[in-house]
Design a protein around this motif. Structure first.
Motif, PDB file in Angstrom:
ATOM      1  N   ASP A 137      51.582  44.745  45.172  1.00  0.00           N
ATOM      2  CA  ASP A 137      52.349  44.107  44.312  1.00  0.00           C
ATOM      3  C   ASP A 137      51.303  43.641  42.726  1.00  0.00           C
ATOM      4  OD1 ASP A 137      54.342  44.066  46.001  1.00  0.00           O
ATOM      5  OD2 ASP A 137      54.840  41.545  45.985  1.00  0.00           O
ATOM      6  N   TRP A 138      49.990  43.485  43.338  1.00  0.00           N
ATOM      7  CA  TRP A 138      48.939  42.984  42.027  1.00  0.00           C
ATOM      8  C   TRP A 138      48.079  44.169  41.637  1.00  0.00           C
ATOM      9  CZ3 TRP A 138      44.559  42.455  45.250  1.00  0.00           C
ATOM     10  CH2 TRP A 138      44.951  41.708  46.254  1.00  0.00           C
ATOM     11  N   ALA A 139      48.232  45.308  42.355  1.00  0.00           N
ATOM     12  CA  ALA A 139      47.274  46.361  41.945  1.00  0.00           C
ATOM     13  C   ALA A 139      47.025  46.600  40.570  1.00  0.00           C
ATOM     14  CB  ALA A 139      47.586  47.508  42.872  1.00  0.00           C
ATOM     15  N   GLY A 140      46.042  46.800  39.954  1.00  0.00           N
ATOM     16  CA  GLY A 140      45.713  47.218  38.591  1.00  0.00           C
ATOM     17  C   GLY A 140      45.866  46.131  37.534  1.00  0.00           C
ATOM     18  N   LEU A 141      46.006  44.761  38.104  1.00  0.00           N
ATOM     19  CA  LEU A 141      46.340  43.740  36.927  1.00  0.00           C
ATOM     20  C   LEU A 141      45.236  42.911  36.525  1.00  0.00           C
ATOM     21  CD1 LEU A 141      49.760  42.311  38.210  1.00  0.00           C
ATOM     22  CD2 LEU A 141      49.435  44.021  36.359  1.00  0.00           C
ATOM     23  N   THR A 142      44.174  43.002  37.459  1.00  0.00           N
ATOM     24  CA  THR A 142      42.777  42.275  37.118  1.00  0.00           C
ATOM     25  C   THR A 142      41.760  43.037  37.198  1.00  0.00           C
ATOM     26  OG1 THR A 142      42.810  41.645  39.376  1.00  0.00           O
ATOM     27  CG2 THR A 142      43.944  40.046  38.041  1.00  0.00           C
ATOM     28  N   PRO A 143      40.593  42.764  36.432  1.00  0.00           N
ATOM     29  CA  PRO A 143      39.248  43.237  36.715  1.00  0.00           C
ATOM     30  C   PRO A 143      38.517  43.200  38.208  1.00  0.00           C
ATOM     31  CG  PRO A 143      38.971  41.475  35.386  1.00  0.00           C
ATOM     32  CD  PRO A 143      40.350  41.307  35.811  1.00  0.00           C
ATOM     33  N   ALA A 144      37.938  44.255  38.343  1.00  0.00           N
ATOM     34  CA  ALA A 144      37.415  44.384  39.985  1.00  0.00           C
ATOM     35  C   ALA A 144      36.506  43.233  40.233  1.00  0.00           C
ATOM     36  CB  ALA A 144      36.937  45.620  39.929  1.00  0.00           C
ATOM     37  N   GLY A 145      35.669  42.694  39.257  1.00  0.00           N
ATOM     38  CA  GLY A 145      35.063  41.798  39.459  1.00  0.00           C
ATOM     39  C   GLY A 145      35.367  40.269  39.383  1.00  0.00           C
ATOM     40  N   LEU A 146      36.635  40.038  39.190  1.00  0.00           N
ATOM     41  CA  LEU A 146      37.186  38.773  39.232  1.00  0.00           C
ATOM     42  C   LEU A 146      37.073  38.216  40.640  1.00  0.00           C
ATOM     43  CD1 LEU A 146      39.030  36.767  37.728  1.00  0.00           C
ATOM     44  CD2 LEU A 146      40.912  37.533  38.858  1.00  0.00           C
ATOM     45  N   ALA A 147      36.448  36.904  40.468  1.00  0.00           N
ATOM     46  CA  ALA A 147      36.038  36.030  41.887  1.00  0.00           C
ATOM     47  C   ALA A 147      37.326  35.779  42.517  1.00  0.00           C
ATOM     48  CB  ALA A 147      35.166  35.021  41.428  1.00  0.00           C
ATOM     49  N   THR A 148      36.953  35.561  43.855  1.00  0.00           N
ATOM     50  CA  THR A 148      38.418  35.223  44.576  1.00  0.00           C
ATOM     51  C   THR A 148      37.964  33.723  45.183  1.00  0.00           C
ATOM     52  OG1 THR A 148      38.927  37.442  45.262  1.00  0.00           O
ATOM     53  CG2 THR A 148      39.888  35.452  46.471  1.00  0.00           C
ATOM     54  N   PRO A 149      38.802  32.686  44.855  1.00  0.00           N
ATOM     55  CA  PRO A 149      38.305  31.418  45.388  1.00  0.00           C
ATOM     56  C   PRO A 149      38.681  31.072  46.709  1.00  0.00           C
ATOM     57  CG  PRO A 149      40.469  31.386  43.660  1.00  0.00           C
ATOM     58  CD  PRO A 149      39.807  32.650  43.704  1.00  0.00           C
ATOM     59  N   ARG A 150      38.159  30.221  47.430  1.00  0.00           N
ATOM     60  CA  ARG A 150      38.634  30.082  49.170  1.00  0.00           C
ATOM     61  C   ARG A 150      38.422  28.653  49.070  1.00  0.00           C
ATOM     62  NH1 ARG A 150      36.904  34.872  51.703  1.00  0.00           N
ATOM     63  NH2 ARG A 150      36.000  36.303  50.529  1.00  0.00           N
ATOM     64  N   THR A 164      44.902  31.384  49.536  1.00  0.00           N
ATOM     65  CA  THR A 164      44.398  32.453  48.246  1.00  0.00           C
ATOM     66  C   THR A 164      44.354  33.748  49.180  1.00  0.00           C
ATOM     67  OG1 THR A 164      42.054  32.302  48.554  1.00  0.00           O
ATOM     68  CG2 THR A 164      43.060  30.605  47.261  1.00  0.00           C
ATOM     69  N   THR A 165      44.231  34.807  48.097  1.00  0.00           N
ATOM     70  CA  THR A 165      44.205  36.274  48.602  1.00  0.00           C
ATOM     71  C   THR A 165      42.813  36.504  49.581  1.00  0.00           C
ATOM     72  OG1 THR A 165      43.149  36.803  46.719  1.00  0.00           O
ATOM     73  CG2 THR A 165      45.505  37.165  46.932  1.00  0.00           C
ATOM     74  N   ALA A 166      41.915  35.656  49.464  1.00  0.00           N
ATOM     75  CA  ALA A 166      40.763  35.455  50.528  1.00  0.00           C
ATOM     76  C   ALA A 166      41.226  35.573  51.806  1.00  0.00           C
ATOM     77  CB  ALA A 166      39.818  34.415  50.031  1.00  0.00           C
ATOM     78  N   GLY A 167      42.642  34.975  52.017  1.00  0.00           N
ATOM     79  CA  GLY A 167      43.017  34.787  53.343  1.00  0.00           C
ATOM     80  C   GLY A 167      44.030  35.457  53.781  1.00  0.00           C
ATOM     81  N   ALA A 224      45.824  37.203  39.597  1.00  0.00           N
ATOM     82  CA  ALA A 224      45.504  36.649  38.124  1.00  0.00           C
ATOM     83  C   ALA A 224      45.686  35.404  38.137  1.00  0.00           C
ATOM     84  CB  ALA A 224      46.381  37.664  37.144  1.00  0.00           C
ATOM     85  N   ILE A 225      46.755  34.778  38.742  1.00  0.00           N
ATOM     86  CA  ILE A 225      47.299  33.320  38.518  1.00  0.00           C
ATOM     87  C   ILE A 225      47.279  32.514  39.962  1.00  0.00           C
ATOM     88  CG2 ILE A 225      49.056  31.844  37.559  1.00  0.00           C
ATOM     89  CD1 ILE A 225      50.151  34.245  35.979  1.00  0.00           C
ATOM     90  N   GLY A 226      47.894  32.941  40.930  1.00  0.00           N
ATOM     91  CA  GLY A 226      47.906  32.229  42.034  1.00  0.00           C
ATOM     92  C   GLY A 226      46.745  31.685  42.621  1.00  0.00           C
ATOM     93  N   ASP A 227      45.737  32.487  42.826  1.00  0.00           N
ATOM     94  CA  ASP A 227      44.679  32.164  43.410  1.00  0.00           C
ATOM     95  C   ASP A 227      43.959  31.007  42.610  1.00  0.00           C
ATOM     96  OD1 ASP A 227      44.715  34.036  45.250  1.00  0.00           O
ATOM     97  OD2 ASP A 227      42.994  35.360  44.723  1.00  0.00           O
ATOM     98  N   TRP A 228      43.863  31.117  41.293  1.00  0.00           N
ATOM     99  CA  TRP A 228      43.246  30.182  40.599  1.00  0.00           C
ATOM    100  C   TRP A 228      43.788  28.614  40.460  1.00  0.00           C
ATOM    101  CZ3 TRP A 228      44.119  28.183  35.549  1.00  0.00           C
ATOM    102  CH2 TRP A 228      42.938  27.298  34.827  1.00  0.00           C
ATOM    103  N   VAL A 229      45.287  28.685  40.445  1.00  0.00           N
ATOM    104  CA  VAL A 229      46.140  27.306  40.198  1.00  0.00           C
ATOM    105  C   VAL A 229      46.189  26.855  41.516  1.00  0.00           C
ATOM    106  CG1 VAL A 229      47.241  28.049  38.273  1.00  0.00           C
ATOM    107  CG2 VAL A 229      48.287  28.550  40.494  1.00  0.00           C
ATOM    108  N   LEU A 230      46.160  27.659  42.677  1.00  0.00           N
ATOM    109  CA  LEU A 230      45.862  26.852  44.103  1.00  0.00           C
ATOM    110  C   LEU A 230      44.495  26.292  44.184  1.00  0.00           C
ATOM    111  CD1 LEU A 230      47.682  29.642  45.979  1.00  0.00           C
ATOM    112  CD2 LEU A 230      48.557  27.550  46.011  1.00  0.00           C
ATOM    113  N   SER A 231      43.474  26.933  43.684  1.00  0.00           N
ATOM    114  CA  SER A 231      42.193  26.394  44.001  1.00  0.00           C
ATOM    115  C   SER A 231      41.811  25.288  43.203  1.00  0.00           C
ATOM    116  CB  SER A 231      41.025  27.389  43.402  1.00  0.00           C
ATOM    117  OG  SER A 231      41.002  27.274  42.239  1.00  0.00           O
ATOM    118  N   LYS A 232      42.890  24.982  41.864  1.00  0.00           N
ATOM    119  CA  LYS A 232      42.835  23.524  41.201  1.00  0.00           C
ATOM    120  C   LYS A 232      43.846  22.570  42.023  1.00  0.00           C
ATOM    121  CE  LYS A 232      43.209  23.916  36.905  1.00  0.00           C
ATOM    122  NZ  LYS A 232      42.265  23.330  36.260  1.00  0.00           N
ATOM    123  N   GLY A 233      44.411  22.909  43.047  1.00  0.00           N
ATOM    124  CA  GLY A 233      45.086  21.856  43.591  1.00  0.00           C
ATOM    125  C   GLY A 233      46.769  21.968  43.550  1.00  0.00           C
TER     126      GLY A 233
END
Length: 488
Positions: free
Chosen positions: A96-109, A82-85, A167-176
């Protein structure tokens, strides 16, 4: 002024040639196995997962992976996908993803695995990620703890392959899920220079998603020793358009898709070449105030920009409407302004060849033929969920997803479709940070729709009925980022 093309003439200005059809025929060939970058080697300590907790096995498994059809690929064994790493390790590009998500969106790890970066054969060079100066770039991420699924995405706008990471990759990766994304074969505001004829650059986007889906399915089977149990397509804006097109034209590759405010292209309209010129004509008169402002406001609303969205108009006029109209019109109707490339920025109505005066309905049939290469039909062949914000003033909902929903029903595919109109949603979630009292982010609504799609495709559980999802009165901004229930 530049010369004007004769009626019916479509000018091309030295676009580099390329043949995606030929590239697709190279499946299984031209695969380059590159050494793992130093940055990847330094981050290779991976915790337990699919390889039984053996970090050496986790990394060694990457050596045999080959992306069918890729001209170049680089494999990296990462402790965090994920973008945490990946921001720190250099395996994504925040621009590439600047401006697409709210600043408070959590980043999974906590998602170790393998990342493959590379590109398919192509002759255009707008994408400079990795210093490659080569288009048709892709990224494939393979988590150690795999849930059996694959998610494939094309990017929004004219962005590069990492645009979906937050917006998408971090979350679906955290789901496996395994996750794959493509730059669509051309990028940037001058994307229209690619292709040999009008409409070809956008048509390539569709081919590149098909190409990546087939290749990613193969890589998943190599990595996990079995095929993906489910393959889902998803994406926002132009990425949502790609979901629609794939489910209409290649439904056999997917189990379903989630469309986040996809762009609508129809030969007879509506499309963005219909509703952006009226906005470019009317908005300056509305902003100037005075006795003409009322009529200008009515023209804006008639063009599809809803009353109540006025607070979003200044930003979109400055940043989006003019540029979007000019570059997409150049892609589909380059003859409109003769030898000029992509028109004159912010030209006043009445200026020769001004995009504010563009009238799609009066243009030569060759223009509609160009749009026909990328047009949608509504004839989806697998389940599709669409989410779209009611305050979208880049792709107004009444001229886009409302129309597409009717197209799906008219095509007799309504049983495969759900449509959620999100009250207070707009085109880019970062604007929620500026107007938290008026907007709501779409990212949690997309996640709710994705979860509903999983239940639909895996267990046959019907999603909630299509409806307008109200914005809760007095909603807490943190809660709006976190949840978006689709059912009543």
């Amino acid at each position: 002024m530049p010369p004007t093309a004769p009626p019916g003439t479509l000018l091309r200005r030295g676009r580099p040639a390329r043949s995606i059809r030929g590239a697709l025929a190279l499946t299984g060939l031209l695969v380059t196995l590159a050494a793992v970058p130093a940055a990847a080697e330094s981050s290779a300590a991976a915790p337990s997962g699919a390889d039984g907790g053996n970090s050496a096995a986790h990394c060694a498994s990457s050596a045999r992976l080959k992306v069918p059809g890729a001209e170049h690929q680089e494999k990296s064994c990462l402790a965090e996908l994920t973008t945490a790493g990946t921001v720190a390790s250099g395996h994504t590009d925040p621009a590439d993803w600047a401006g697409l998500t709210p600043a408070g969106l959590a980043t999974p790890r906590g998602v170790p695995g393998i990342q493959i970066d590379g590109y398919f054969p192509d002759t255009s060079a707008t994408n400079t990620n990795h210093g490659w100066k080569h288009d048709a770039q892709f990224v494939i991420r393979l988590p150690d703890r795999w849930n059996g699924g694959l998610v494939v995405a094309g990017t929004p706008g004219v962005r590069e392959q990492y645009a979906n990471d937050r917006a998408i990759g971090d979350w679906v990766l955290s789901k496996g899920y395994a996750f794959a994304s493509t730059d669509k074969g051309n990028t940037g505001a001058a994307f229209y220079r690619d292709g040999e004829e009008p409409g070809a650059a956008i048509a390539e986007w569709n081919d590149r998603v098909t190409q990546l889906t087939r290749a990613a399915k193969s890589v998943v089977a190599q990595r996990y020793h079995r095929p993906a149990a489910r393959t889902l397509a998803t994406g926002m804006s132009n990425g949502g358009y790609l979901v629609r097109w794939q489910l209409e034209n290649h439904p056999g590759l997917y189990d379903g898709g989630v469309d986040w405010e996809g762009t609508l292209w129809r030969t007879k309209g509506p499309n963005l070449l219909d509703f952006l010129p009226p906005a470019l004509r009317a908005y300056p008169r509305y902003a100037a105030g005075g006795e003409g402002a009322g009529n200008a406001h009515r023209e804006m609303v008639a063009a599809g920009f809803p009353a109540g969205s006025e607070f979003l108009w200044p930003y979109h006029h400055q940043v989006y409407w003019d540029l979007t109209q000019r570059i997409y019109r150049e892609e589909l109707d380059p003859g409109y302004d003769g030898a000029t490339e992509a028109g004159t920025p912010f030209c006043a109505t009445g200026t020769p060849d001004c995009d504010a005066d563009y009238a799609y309905a009066t243009r030569p049939r060759e223009v509609r033929a160009a749009v026909g290469k990328i047009a949608l039909t509504g004839r989806i062949g697998k389940p599709l969920i669409t989410v779209h914000g009611t305050l979208d003033v880049q792709l107004p909902i009444s001229k886009d997803s409302d129309v597409y929903a009717k197209m799906v029903r008219d095509a007799g595919r309504g049983d495969l479709f759900r449509y959620y109109r999100i009250e207070g949603g707009t085109h880019v979630d970062s604007l929620f940070d500026t107007f938290p009292d008026k907007l709501r982010p779409l990212v949690p609504c997309h996640r709710s729709a994705f979860t509903a799609m999983e239940a639909w495709t895996d267990r046959g559980k019907q999603p909630p009925r299509s409806r307008t999802v109200p914005r809760p009165d007095g909603a807490d901004p943190a809660a709006l980022i976190a949840v978006c229930p689709l059912a009543r």
